[in-house]
Design an enzyme around this catalytic site. Structure first.
Site, PDB file in Angstrom:
ATOM      1  N   ASP A 178       9.844  16.090   7.276  1.00 35.46           N
ATOM      2  CA  ASP A 178       9.332  15.749   5.948  1.00 35.46           C
ATOM      3  C   ASP A 178       7.814  15.808   5.942  1.00 35.46           C
ATOM      4  O   ASP A 178       7.136  14.885   5.487  1.00 35.46           O
ATOM      5  CB  ASP A 178       9.826  14.366   5.523  1.00 35.46           C
ATOM      6  CG  ASP A 178       9.615  14.105   4.027  1.00 35.46           C
ATOM      7  OD1 ASP A 178       9.447  15.095   3.273  1.00 35.46           O
ATOM      8  OD2 ASP A 178       9.626  12.928   3.617  1.00 35.46           O
ATOM      9  N   ILE A 191       0.813  -1.223   0.000  1.00 34.16           N
ATOM     10  CA  ILE A 191       0.000   0.000   0.000  1.00 34.16           C
ATOM     11  C   ILE A 191       0.844   1.269   0.000  1.00 34.16           C
ATOM     12  O   ILE A 191       0.313   2.368  -0.159  1.00 34.16           O
ATOM     13  CB  ILE A 191      -0.960   0.024   1.204  1.00 34.16           C
ATOM     14  CG1 ILE A 191      -0.205  -0.114   2.530  1.00 34.16           C
ATOM     15  CG2 ILE A 191      -2.007  -1.054   1.061  1.00 34.16           C
ATOM     16  CD1 ILE A 191      -1.089   0.000   3.762  1.00 34.16           C
TER      17      ILE A 191
END
Length: 463
Positions: free
Chosen positions: A140, A13
């Site tokens: 991030d 996924i």
């Protein structure tokens, strides 16, 4: 079906340069999970700037950080295998069902209704307020790392390049290495600036800007975007979307200033400022349990306050454990109490003030920490010998903060006074001596001045 220990790996996924995420099934506990492993290509492919050992170290760090927190906006870490070779490592996370923010934005045509954008921004800010208290910096923050559930709850993922703010933790990056996603990276991530909690606030500003306007503050190729982050002011969000409240526009733009010290002081402040815009009627919010009149009549009187000595030890324990968000108010309260008690407690009060200043520094409140250390250094210099351990510690942190705030001349003067004393009284290899020497040598290499922050010439800005 591929098995990993007791877990069935069913569907891939998520696939990034460093890790793969599988939808999995726990065959013992009979529940779904998300299994993260290191991207096999990074372990067998051609050599790059990041070795398999460094990737494994980051993977272990991500698991360690994931285990620290319990927050509704963070997935729960169920299990991990962190021993052995890099190919054997894995993490087992709570499976979050939904779409990531990048998919949501694509589905909604690039931007969201204002109220929804601010509600998601407030949730993300609340998560950052939790992690920054540790203090962990994500580094991030981007749409692909934020999952949105069917109930419109935001979940912050992927601490693979996160950093623990401060100098007493091992670094997992190399000089010149850039970590993050360019469209959401703060100017300090491209240069000499220290990565601080406000680095995440810049990225959150980019996310809010994109959710409100339909695109990040700067677009184009990587060099153009980097140039924008470092030198060009973004177009005010309200010019692109006039229905944005002026106060919200000001908040978003304050998060996007170039100087980290000029951004909002904390993620908690941002979450609090966004809250009134995301509640239908803030005045109708339910009172906290135990605060209504009925419960007040039956509430037991508060427990007597613990003795001062015990409360000081409690604050010290919080400080030593790195829980700076909790230690700061405790140190401030105790130092004020000791100061009011008279001259006999002055020394202990000053030590607690120094700890509070350090908490500010570790939590990213650079300007506040600098001001506190300046005051402490001036006061301690009047009645203590230059080699006094507390004075040396205060002046060392003062010099380092002067470097971070582009006060190169002041930093050089501070270091010139204290470096010989550090070598003599602590030794040349003591951590504090090494940290000061490293900063001093960096200033020397730069000719006694920090890199210029002026806008680049037009010819460079448009490359």
């Amino acid at each position: 079906m591929r098995m990993l220990a007791r877990y069935e790996l069913r569907t891939l996924i998520g696939q990034g340069s460093m890790g793969h995420v599988w939808q999995a099934w726990d065959t013992q506990l009979k529940r779904p999970a998300a299994i993260k492993i290191i991207n096999p290509d990074r372990l067998t492919g051609p050599a790059s700037e990041v070795s398999p050992e460094d990737i494994a170290a980051r993977f272990r760090r991500e698991a360690e950080l994931g285990a620290r927190f319990s927050h509704p906006g963070l997935p729960t870490l169920y299990d991990a295998q962190l021993d052995g070779s890099p190919k054997d490592l894995y993490m087992v996370w709570e499976l979050i069902v939904g779409l990531d923010l990048a998919q949501i934005l694509a589905r909604e045509g690039g931007r969201l209704p204002v109220a929804l954008a601010l509600a998601l921004g407030a949730q993300i800010a609340d998560v950052l307020a939790c992690t920054h208290e540790d203090p962990v910096i994500h580094r991030d923050l981007k749409p692909a790392n934020i999952m949105i559930t069917e109930a419109w709850k935001a979940k912050l993922l992927d601490f693979g390049v996160a950093a623990v703010f401060g100098t007493d933790h091992p670094r997992l990056t190399h000089p010149g290495q850039v970590l993050g996603t360019v469209a959401y990276m703060a100017p300090e991530q491209f240069g000499y600036g220290r990565i601080v909690p406000q680095t995440d606030l810049y990225a959150l500003g980019c996310l809010l800007y994109e959710m409100l306007t339909g695109h990040p503050p700067f677009t184009g190729d990587h060099l153009t975007v980097m140039d924008g982050h470092r030198y060009r002011p973004p177009t005010p969000a309200r010019e692109l979307r006039p229905d944005i409240d002026p106060a919200i526009n000001d908040l978003v733009m304050s998060m996007l200033v170039k100087d980290a010290a000029e951004r909002p002081a904390s993620a908690r402040l941002i979450a609090d400022q966004l809250a009134p815009y995301t509640l239908p009627d803030p005045s109708a919010a339910h009172p906290a349990p135990g605060t209504d009149e009925a419960s007040a009549a039956t509430t037991e009187p508060p427990a007597p306050q613990l003795p001062l000595k015990i409360r000081i030890v409690q604050a010290q324990a919080l400080f030593d454990d790195g829980r700076f968000g909790d230690a700061l108010p405790a140190c401030n309260k105790l130092s004020a109490e000791l100061t009011a008690a008279g001259d006999d407690h002055t020394h202990q009060a000053t030590e607690l003030r120094a700890k509070a200043a350090y908490c500010h520094m570790r939590l990213g409140n650079q300007r506040k920490a600098l001001s506190e250390y300046e005051t402490l250094a001036a006061e301690l210099s009047q009645d203590r010998a230059p080699e006094d351990s507390l004075l040396l510690d205060v002046r060392s942190h003062l010099g380092l903060l002067q470097v971070d705030n582009n006060q190169a001349g002041a930093a050089l003067a501070t270091f010139a006074d204290i470096y010989p004393l550090l070598v003599t009284h602590l030794g040349p290899n003591a951590p504090q001596t090494v940290e000061v020497r490293t900063a001093l040598n960096r200033l020397n290499q730069l000719g006694g001045a920090l890199p210029r922050q002026d806008p680049a010439p037009t010819s460079q800005a448009t490359t």
